[in-house]
Write an enzyme that holds these catalytic residues in place. Structure first.
Site, PDB file in Angstrom:
ATOM      1  N   GLY A   1     -26.023 -20.210 -15.185  1.00 11.87           N
ATOM      2  CA  GLY A   1     -25.848 -20.952 -13.932  1.00 11.87           C
ATOM      3  C   GLY A   1     -26.213 -20.135 -12.699  1.00 11.87           C
ATOM      4  N   ILE A   2     -25.786 -18.876 -12.669  1.00 11.89           N
ATOM      5  CA  ILE A   2     -26.059 -18.045 -11.489  1.00 11.89           C
ATOM      6  C   ILE A   2     -27.548 -17.701 -11.428  1.00 11.89           C
ATOM      7  CG2 ILE A   2     -25.557 -15.841 -10.332  1.00 11.89           C
ATOM      8  CD1 ILE A   2     -22.740 -16.016 -11.752  1.00 11.89           C
TER       9      ILE A   2
ATOM     10  N   THR B   1     -25.060  -8.497  -9.885  1.00 10.80           N
ATOM     11  CA  THR B   1     -23.835  -9.203  -9.483  1.00 10.80           C
ATOM     12  C   THR B   1     -23.067  -9.646 -10.728  1.00 10.80           C
ATOM     13  OG1 THR B   1     -24.942 -11.356  -9.417  1.00 10.80           O
ATOM     14  CG2 THR B   1     -24.849 -10.139  -7.340  1.00 10.80           C
ATOM     15  N   ALA B   2     -23.436  -9.113 -11.896  1.00 13.07           N
ATOM     16  CA  ALA B   2     -22.824  -9.586 -13.153  1.00 13.07           C
ATOM     17  C   ALA B   2     -21.601  -8.727 -13.487  1.00 13.07           C
ATOM     18  CB  ALA B   2     -23.870  -9.569 -14.255  1.00 13.07           C
ATOM     19  N   ARG B   3     -21.816  -7.653 -14.215  1.00 11.24           N
ATOM     20  CA  ARG B   3     -20.770  -6.683 -14.488  1.00 11.24           C
ATOM     21  C   ARG B   3     -21.412  -5.306 -14.492  1.00 11.24           C
ATOM     22  NH1 ARG B   3     -17.767  -9.975 -13.273  1.00 11.24           N
ATOM     23  NH2 ARG B   3     -16.065 -10.946 -14.422  1.00 11.24           N
TER      24      ARG B   3
ATOM     25  N   GLU C   1     -14.594  -0.295 -11.779  1.00 10.39           N
ATOM     26  CA  GLU C   1     -14.009  -0.760 -10.508  1.00 10.39           C
ATOM     27  C   GLU C   1     -12.519  -0.424 -10.471  1.00 10.39           C
ATOM     28  OE1 GLU C   1     -14.997  -4.916 -10.065  1.00 10.39           O
ATOM     29  OE2 GLU C   1     -17.105  -4.501 -10.464  1.00 10.39           O
TER      30      GLU C   1
ATOM     31  N   ASP D   1     -22.948  -5.428  -6.592  1.00  8.80           N
ATOM     32  CA  ASP D   1     -21.663  -6.047  -6.261  1.00  8.80           C
ATOM     33  C   ASP D   1     -20.612  -5.643  -7.286  1.00  8.80           C
ATOM     34  OD1 ASP D   1     -19.934  -7.820  -4.817  1.00  8.80           O
ATOM     35  OD2 ASP D   1     -20.195  -9.320  -6.399  1.00  8.80           O
TER      36      ASP D   1
ATOM     37  N   HIS E   1     -17.464  -6.050  -5.116  1.00  5.99           N
ATOM     38  CA  HIS E   1     -17.203  -7.219  -5.977  1.00  5.99           C
ATOM     39  C   HIS E   1     -16.714  -8.423  -5.153  1.00  5.99           C
ATOM     40  CE1 HIS E   1     -16.210  -8.444 -10.374  1.00  5.99           C
ATOM     41  NE2 HIS E   1     -16.608  -9.485  -9.657  1.00  5.99           N
TER      42      HIS E   1
HETATM   43  O1  GLV Z   1     -16.747 -11.676 -11.120  1.00  2.00           O
HETATM   44  C1  GLV Z   1     -16.440 -12.814 -10.941  1.00  2.00           C
HETATM   45  C2  GLV Z   1     -16.277 -13.779 -12.002  1.00  2.00           C
HETATM   46  O2  GLV Z   1     -16.416 -13.387 -13.169  1.00  2.00           O
HETATM   47  O3  GLV Z   1     -16.018 -14.944 -11.713  1.00  2.00           O
END
Ligand code: GLV
Length: 332
Positions: free
Chosen positions: A166-167, A244-246, A275, A270, A293
């Site tokens: 989706g992202i 922006t994932a992990r 973290e 991000d 994040h």
């Molecule tokens: O990092 C944010 C999520 O997994 O929704």
């Protein structure tokens, strides 16, 4: 028989009305524990017996620790549903849950827009190299002395999206508006309609042909450190990488080395491997874009995520099933 119970791990910050409305269906309970040891002790003492579903947040890991096999084993017999308020559910050992007959849901879709916005912000910021001069301005040095190197336009650049969920698909649409040429790699090739004009390429081709690489895939045992030294060696010199994932889908040590060697021109992150710790080599590099994040950190998105997750708890109570389960359990 008394009402079933729902265990809240973490906080409801926005969707109070929807959450409170669950109290006609279940007793809403919370742990007293402030540490994993205490939480496991509460589980072992039977404190949560009768709980059928739990609503957990990403931040609740600070109290319970990850939902690994050790923790899942201690959950009450009655617990059948874990509703995770987030898209990425790497904090939950889905295999251990499946073995115990526990269904797990996450929050897809609601996160897409806000996360892809941050993704685009990082791409633009890293390509333009804005961070150095933004820091210089605050130090009273205008653009800095000497000024930073000229940035690059997104127009005409190849964006390689690794993980076209989706992202990734939302990002593709946004990147179109900036004139980028988008290719993607995914476990499965998407239909033309879902791909929206992005070309499907192999992992190797994505690494070697992209000017900007965006990581949009979930973290699991197959994707941990998917991007490391060997992969950086295959990339174009001067590539920009955005995540922006992990954090752990990329080897941060290897990234810092690739940045220092000039193989990676810049990056936009991000998410981080440990973290809230951030690799000192990243913090010390004024050229890179670092966000703590905040992919889904908007009021609208946080509210939508909570509503979705509460919807799953409600479905568990009313129908004995979740509205969505994580992909690993789709066929289970
Ligand atoms: O990092 C944010 C999520 O997994 O929704």
């Amino acid at each position: 028989m008394g009402k079933p119970k729902v265990l809240l791990l973490g906080a409801i910050d926005h969707a109070h009305e929807s959450w409170n409305s669950l109290s006609s269906l279940a007793d809403l309970v919370a742990p007293e524990a402030r540490s994993r040891a205490d939480f496991l002790a509460e589980c072992s003492a039977g404190k949560f017996d009768g709980v059928v579903a739990t609503y957990r947040t990403f931040a609740s890991v600070e109290i319970t620790g990850v939902f690994d096999a050790e923790l899942v084993k201690l959950l009450p017999e009655s617990l059948k549903f874990i509703c995770h308020n987030g898209a990425g559910y790497d904090q939950v050992d889905v295999h251990a849950c499946s073995e115990r007959g526990i269904k797990v849901s996450n929050v897809p879709t609601a996160v897409d827009d806000a996360t892809a916005d941050v993704n685009m912000f990082l791409i633009l910021g890293a390509l333009r190299g804005f961070n150095t001069s933004m820091l210089a301005l605050r130090e009273g040095k205008w653009r800095g002395h000497p000024p930073p190197p000229l940035g690059h336009d997104p127009e005409g650049k190849t964006l390689g999206i690794l993980g076209m969920g989706g992202i990734g698909r939302n990002l593709k649409k946004k990147a179109d508006a900036f004139g980028m040429k988008v290719v993607y790699h995914n476990r499965n090739k998407l239909s033309e309609e879902l791909a929206g004009g992005a070309g499907y390429v192999s992992f190797e081709t994505l690494l070697s042909d992209s000017d900007v690489i965006s990581l949009n895939l979930p973290l699991n045992k197959n994707t941990r450190h998917l991007i490391s030294t060997k992969e950086f060696e295959k990339m174009k010199k001067g590539v920009v990488i955005v995540n922006t994932a992990r954090g752990a889908v990329m080897d941060e040590d290897a990234l810092v080395k690739a940045l220092d060697a000039g193989v990676v021109w810049s990056c936009g992150l991000d998410v981080y491997e440990e973290e809230p710790k951030v690799h000192p080599g990243l913090v010390a590099n004024p050229h890179v874009m670092l966000v703590p994040h905040m992919g889904t950190w908007t009021y609208e998105t946080q509210l939508a995520m909570e509503e979705w997750n509460i919807g799953n708890v409600r479905a568990a109570l009313e129908k004995g099933k979740l509205n969505n389960v994580v992909p690993e359990q789709a066929e289970v």
